[in-house]
Enzyme design. Structure first.
Site, PDB file in Angstrom:
ATOM      1  N   TYR A  53      83.551 100.380  23.907  1.00  0.00           N
ATOM      2  CA  TYR A  53      82.507 100.360  24.794  1.00  0.00           C
ATOM      3  C   TYR A  53      82.981 100.564  26.415  1.00  0.00           C
ATOM      4  O   TYR A  53      82.285 100.765  27.403  1.00  0.00           O
ATOM      5  CB  TYR A  53      81.996  98.756  24.890  1.00  0.00           C
ATOM      6  CG  TYR A  53      81.273  98.484  23.621  1.00  0.00           C
ATOM      7  CD1 TYR A  53      79.843  98.921  23.519  1.00  0.00           C
ATOM      8  CD2 TYR A  53      81.511  98.065  22.488  1.00  0.00           C
ATOM      9  CE1 TYR A  53      79.006  98.659  22.475  1.00  0.00           C
ATOM     10  CE2 TYR A  53      80.898  97.565  21.605  1.00  0.00           C
ATOM     11  CZ  TYR A  53      79.406  98.000  21.309  1.00  0.00           C
ATOM     12  OH  TYR A  53      78.998  97.782  20.222  1.00  0.00           O
ATOM     13  N   PHE A 102      77.337  85.611  19.481  1.00  0.00           N
ATOM     14  CA  PHE A 102      76.147  86.412  19.147  1.00  0.00           C
ATOM     15  C   PHE A 102      76.572  87.815  18.782  1.00  0.00           C
ATOM     16  O   PHE A 102      77.343  88.154  18.659  1.00  0.00           O
ATOM     17  CB  PHE A 102      75.247  86.390  20.416  1.00  0.00           C
ATOM     18  CG  PHE A 102      75.632  87.287  21.598  1.00  0.00           C
ATOM     19  CD1 PHE A 102      75.497  88.595  21.864  1.00  0.00           C
ATOM     20  CD2 PHE A 102      76.439  86.391  22.575  1.00  0.00           C
ATOM     21  CE1 PHE A 102      75.953  89.344  23.001  1.00  0.00           C
ATOM     22  CE2 PHE A 102      77.023  87.281  23.884  1.00  0.00           C
ATOM     23  CZ  PHE A 102      76.762  88.455  23.859  1.00  0.00           C
ATOM     24  N   GLU A 154      85.269  96.397  18.097  1.00  0.00           N
ATOM     25  CA  GLU A 154      86.620  97.011  18.082  1.00  0.00           C
ATOM     26  C   GLU A 154      86.790  97.233  19.585  1.00  0.00           C
ATOM     27  O   GLU A 154      85.486  97.605  20.323  1.00  0.00           O
ATOM     28  CB  GLU A 154      86.437  98.393  17.459  1.00  0.00           C
ATOM     29  CG  GLU A 154      86.525  98.084  15.989  1.00  0.00           C
ATOM     30  CD  GLU A 154      86.613  99.778  15.136  1.00  0.00           C
ATOM     31  OE1 GLU A 154      87.791  99.927  14.961  1.00  0.00           O
ATOM     32  OE2 GLU A 154      85.646 100.274  15.076  1.00  0.00           O
ATOM     33  N   VAL A 193      74.467  96.448  17.304  1.00  0.00           N
ATOM     34  CA  VAL A 193      74.794  97.783  17.463  1.00  0.00           C
ATOM     35  C   VAL A 193      75.418  98.352  16.010  1.00  0.00           C
ATOM     36  O   VAL A 193      76.330  97.839  15.543  1.00  0.00           O
ATOM     37  CB  VAL A 193      75.496  98.023  18.576  1.00  0.00           C
ATOM     38  CG1 VAL A 193      76.077  99.500  18.738  1.00  0.00           C
ATOM     39  CG2 VAL A 193      75.192  97.356  19.964  1.00  0.00           C
ATOM     40  N   GLY A 194      74.759  99.426  15.566  1.00  0.00           N
ATOM     41  CA  GLY A 194      75.435 100.043  14.161  1.00  0.00           C
ATOM     42  C   GLY A 194      74.747 101.449  14.210  1.00  0.00           C
ATOM     43  O   GLY A 194      73.587 101.764  14.524  1.00  0.00           O
ATOM     44  N   ARG A 238      78.509 111.676  16.094  1.00  0.00           N
ATOM     45  CA  ARG A 238      77.752 112.686  16.675  1.00  0.00           C
ATOM     46  C   ARG A 238      76.879 112.426  18.183  1.00  0.00           C
ATOM     47  O   ARG A 238      76.120 113.206  18.292  1.00  0.00           O
ATOM     48  CB  ARG A 238      76.796 113.009  15.549  1.00  0.00           C
ATOM     49  CG  ARG A 238      77.035 113.164  14.338  1.00  0.00           C
ATOM     50  CD  ARG A 238      76.043 113.384  13.464  1.00  0.00           C
ATOM     51  NE  ARG A 238      74.767 114.029  13.392  1.00  0.00           N
ATOM     52  CZ  ARG A 238      73.564 113.838  13.269  1.00  0.00           C
ATOM     53  NH1 ARG A 238      73.431 112.733  12.188  1.00  0.00           N
ATOM     54  NH2 ARG A 238      72.468 114.386  13.491  1.00  0.00           N
ATOM     55  N   GLY A 239      77.526 111.308  18.532  1.00  0.00           N
ATOM     56  CA  GLY A 239      76.799 110.976  19.712  1.00  0.00           C
ATOM     57  C   GLY A 239      75.598 109.804  19.853  1.00  0.00           C
ATOM     58  O   GLY A 239      74.980 109.893  20.793  1.00  0.00           O
ATOM     59  N   LEU A 268      75.559 106.752  19.130  1.00  0.00           N
ATOM     60  CA  LEU A 268      75.711 105.599  19.994  1.00  0.00           C
ATOM     61  C   LEU A 268      75.649 105.846  21.154  1.00  0.00           C
ATOM     62  O   LEU A 268      74.932 105.062  22.197  1.00  0.00           O
ATOM     63  CB  LEU A 268      77.022 104.614  19.813  1.00  0.00           C
ATOM     64  CG  LEU A 268      77.279 103.497  20.504  1.00  0.00           C
ATOM     65  CD1 LEU A 268      76.483 102.303  20.209  1.00  0.00           C
ATOM     66  CD2 LEU A 268      78.781 102.867  20.379  1.00  0.00           C
ATOM     67  N   THR A 269      76.198 107.107  21.916  1.00  0.00           N
ATOM     68  CA  THR A 269      76.139 107.248  23.340  1.00  0.00           C
ATOM     69  C   THR A 269      74.843 107.569  23.845  1.00  0.00           C
ATOM     70  O   THR A 269      74.321 107.102  24.974  1.00  0.00           O
ATOM     71  CB  THR A 269      77.067 108.499  23.445  1.00  0.00           C
ATOM     72  OG1 THR A 269      78.198 108.543  23.002  1.00  0.00           O
ATOM     73  CG2 THR A 269      76.854 109.166  24.945  1.00  0.00           C
TER      74      THR A 269
END
Ligand code: COA
Length: 402
Positions: free
Chosen positions: A124, A402, A120, A83-84, A92-93, A95-96
């Site tokens: 989540y 992982f 972090e 995830v990045g 700016r949304g 990841l959302t």
């Protein structure tokens, strides 16, 4: 304002997505040589990209695994990794949007759970994930570590060469695990990543008991000598230790505590109830250096997840679950020793889907979370019953990076 679009990654788009991920984790852009090594472990399958003007600006990925729940059943679970978001496109949304797409995809695939390890802890929770297993870092002071006479013994431990280990360890893990709540299967795509790094760069020792090979440990020595302590023995760092039974676990710990030129054994991410300290005449020879969150769990299909685990004897309890992101999960569930089903009965306890994840594998007791206002208590009699229903004999543990 959203000028980006999220969609599944297409064949041929893996490398720019890999570079976004690498840079988001402060790594380099791939050279041809590095990419040649990583390409096999970074398939397009199960990856989503966020694109802006044809350029990848964010990525999320997962691998298909099975995760063990209390009672021994394993459930399909997406192990979310990779995830990045590009540093110039964060907040700016992106990841959302990626998480919404990924969770919908998990649900469409019939995956009951999703789980991850978080870089972090602030990221989540808003997507319905919460800490469901934890691990502790142990240090065993070799000079003080004597095993009690009644500690399990027997079996033998042998060192295995790298090439043999790359074949043997995946097979052995598959045979002995997952054997407690929170543990996961390790599919081939996981071993593509781990075979050279995890197995190839460590010493490998295998325990054999009365029924054959039943445990293994991967470890490497770390030099601790300095001007002040020129004779300090090395630290043995345990990277991966799994055993089918307590005899094999004891045998592997005995082996580690016997290796020469070693001052201490360090083992990060051990189960909260790892019994090594209790096997020693001086339990303080086993120090706990730290306690870390490990699995962040997301219940993707609440009715199936609740029905799949076992419950301990207690009076039935009705839970009212709220899940804004996957609203099909919202509703009331009657949980009883004989199972869990949807119900229209009034609820004794009300909680979010994230809080449910904290009690689901047995890591936290409902009453402790109610005391912190994480669970709304509508019927005080329901709380001790919920504690009893959800309790587990062993602490949940993941044990797979992982
Ligand atoms: C973590 C990361 C993926 C978040 O991506 P993003 O596109 O900025 O996330 P969003 O814009 O969708 O943020 C959604 C919300 O979460 C918050 N949030 C996201 N990441 C956060 C973080 N690291 N710390 C604190 N808050 C964070 C945002 O402030 C936002 O809150 P709001 O809705 O109240 O405004 C991105 O910052 C990143 O790539 N970080 C480095 C790599 C990394 O840690 N990856 C995760 C590996 S497990």
């Amino acid at each position: 304002m959203t000028e980006f679009a999220v969609r599944p990654l297409a064949e041929g788009e893996q490398r720019p997505a890999f570079d976004v991920l690498s840079q988001s984790l402060h790594g380099p852009v791939s050279t041809d040589e590095r990419w040649a090594k990583r390409a096999e472990g970074f398939p397009a399958e199960r990856k989503f990209g966020a694109f802006e003007g044809g350029t990848v600006i964010g990525v999320t990925s997962s691998i298909a695994t099975e995760l063990a729940v209390p009672g021994g059943t394993t459930l399909p679970s997406a192990a979310v990794d990779g995830v990045g978001v590009r540093a110039d496109s964060t907040r700016r949304g992106v990841l959302t949007a990626l998480m919404a797409e990924q969770l919908a995809d998990c649900a469409a695939r019939g995956e009951v759970l999703a789980h991850l390890h978080a870089s972090e802890t602030t990221i989540y929770g808003r997507f319905g994930y919460a800490v469901a297993t934890r691990g502790k870092t142990l240090r065993i002071l070799k000079g003080r570590a004597r095993f009690r006479d009644d500690a399990p013994s027997g079996g033998r431990v042998r060192l295995v060469g790298t090439d043999a280990a790359k074949k043997l360890i995946p097979e052995l893990y598959e045979r002995i695990a997952p054997n407690s709540p929170g543990m996961m299967t390790r599919p081939p795509v996981w071993w593509n990543w781990a075979r050279d790094g995890l197995v190839g760069e460590n010493f490998v020792a295998v325990h054999t008991g009365p029924d054959g090979d039943d445990g293994f440990v991967l470890y490497h020595p770390q030099d601790r000598r300095s001007f002040e302590q020129p004779e300090a023995g090395a630290a043995l760092v345990v990277r991966d230790l799994h055993a089918a039974n307590t005899g094999a676990l004891a045998g592997l710990w005995r082996f580690l505590c016997r290796v020469d030129l070693v001052g201490e054994v360090r083992a990060p991410d051990r189960p909260l109830d790892d019994p090594i300290g209790l096997m020693l005449t001086d339990p303080r020879a086993c120090e706990v250096l730290g306690l870390e969150d490990s699995t962040w769990l997301r219940l993707v299909d609440v009715p199936v997840a609740l029905a799949a685990r076992t419950y301990r004897p207690a009076a039935p309890v009705v839970l009212e679950v709220t899940d804004p992101l996957l609203p099909a999960n919202s509703g009331r569930y009657r949980v009883a020793p004989e199972g869990a089903t949807r119900t229209e009965e009034p609820a004794g306890l009300a909680l979010g889907v994230d809080t449910l994840a904290m009690i689901y594998l047995g890591d936290r007791a409902p009453s402790r979370l109610a005391a912190l206002n994480r669970i709304e208590v509508r019927d005080p009699a329901a709380l001790p019953e919920a504690d009893a229903l959800f309790a587990t004999a062993t602490a949940p543990w993941c044990g797979t990076p992982f």
